[in-house]
Design a protein around this motif. Structure first.
Motif, short mmCIF file in Angstrom:
data_model
loop_
_atom_site.label_atom_id
_atom_site.label_comp_id
_atom_site.label_asym_id
_atom_site.label_seq_id
_atom_site.Cartn_x
_atom_site.Cartn_y
_atom_site.Cartn_z
N MET A 4 0.85 -1.18 0.00
CA MET A 4 0.00 0.00 0.00
C MET A 4 0.89 1.24 0.00
O MET A 4 1.62 1.49 0.95
N ARG A 5 0.87 1.97 -1.10
CA ARG A 5 1.57 3.26 -1.18
C ARG A 5 0.54 4.31 -1.56
O ARG A 5 -0.05 4.26 -2.64
N ALA A 6 0.30 5.25 -0.67
CA ALA A 6 -0.73 6.26 -0.90
C ALA A 6 -0.24 7.30 -1.90
O ALA A 6 0.96 7.55 -2.04
N THR A 7 -1.18 7.92 -2.59
CA THR A 7 -0.84 9.03 -3.47
C THR A 7 -0.29 10.19 -2.66
O THR A 7 -0.38 10.23 -1.43
N ASP A 8 0.26 11.16 -3.36
CA ASP A 8 0.79 12.35 -2.69
C ASP A 8 -0.32 13.14 -2.01
O ASP A 8 -0.06 13.92 -1.10
N GLY A 9 -1.56 12.92 -2.43
CA GLY A 9 -2.69 13.57 -1.79
C GLY A 9 -3.16 12.85 -0.53
O GLY A 9 -4.06 13.33 0.16
#
Length: 270
Positions: free
Chosen positions: A134-139
């Motif tokens: 799980m890698r979240a967006t920059d937002g």
């Protein structure tokens, strides 16, 4: 009457910061287009590598192959092509760093590591992001997941924007300087940077923010030579908050299919 908008080009980039593969159809997944930026090259400290630091990475060319892709070195034909599958296996694992994120990754083959080390002239490894990561967006997590792309699952650029830029340059640049996933025909230059809610073939997308451009746009993807353009010219009329903007970062529906020729409808502009 507003000009009709259509999806004119589709690109996936199997390895971050290497060349793209132009396709006519692509599956949408939660992290973006299927197979897009799921592989990453890292150095001996497991830090991500891009053309920002090593322009010679542009010599590495990517071509479609059965269930994967081929890597070749444009300036070193004696290096035999390297076949890489679209997905790795969890036989060897490690943690890698990309920007401010440390994520779990699967190792590629020893043969791939050796080929890239020889091709780039420094120790490096090829790693893969599995669906378990799980890698979240920059937002943030509210905007969904992202692969090894810089910040968001999709980048959209209007063909009219590139055409307008090229009228201002002494030597025109191709679209590959900007590495979009989605190229749209029709409409006015730079209008895509104002799209908030839009749909492609009825599938919902959300424009998050314009894309701040880096030095990679100044690297000729055929010769690896750097120049001041197109950043110098873009800076004269496309600067916002001290960043040079070109294209729109986008999140998508998570599932679906895109095809070249699909129609695009804009519902909300910022």
């Amino acid at each position: 009457m507003a000009a009709s908008l259509t999806l004119s080009e589709l690109y996936i980039y199997p390895v971050k910061s290497l060349g793209g593969i132009r396709v006519t159809e692509a599956e949408i997944e939660p992290r973006g287009l299927r197979h897009d930026r799921r592989w990453l090259i890292v150095d001996e400290r497991n830090q991500f590598m891009t053309q920002r630091q090593l322009a010679d990475m542009a010599h590495l060319k990517v071509a479609a192959a059965y269930n994967g892709f081929l890597l070749t070195h444009a300036a070193r034909p004696e290096l035999l092509p390297l076949y890489v599958p679209f997905a790795a296996t969890p036989e060897r694992t490690l943690f890698v760093t990309i920007w401010d994120d440390m994520v779990f990754a699967w190792r590629g083959t020893p043969e791939a590591d050796a080929w890239l080390t020889e091709a780039l002239g420094r120790p490096c490894k090829l790693v893969y992001m599995s669906d378990m990561v799980m890698r979240a967006t920059d937002g943030g997590a509210a905007d969904g997941e992202v692969s090894f792309a810089d910040a968001f699952p999709f980048l959209v650029i209007g063909q009219a924007s590139l055409d307008d830029l090229n009228t201002r340059l002494a030597a025109p640049v191709p679209m590959d300087r900007f590495r979009p996933n989605l190229v749209v025909a029709g409409g006015a230059p730079y209008e895509e940077e104002a799209w908030r809610d839009f749909a492609i073939a009825g599938q919902p997308f959300v424009g998050v923010r314009p894309c701040g451009r880096c030095v990679v746009t100044t690297i000729d993807q055929q010769t690896t030579q750097k120049s001041a353009e197109p950043l110098r010219t873009l800076a004269t009329y496309r600067t916002l908050d001290h960043k040079v903007m070109f294209g729109q970062n986008v999140t998508g529906p998570g599932r679906g299919t895109l095809r070249v020729g699909d129609s695009l409808a804009v519902f909300n502009r910022g």
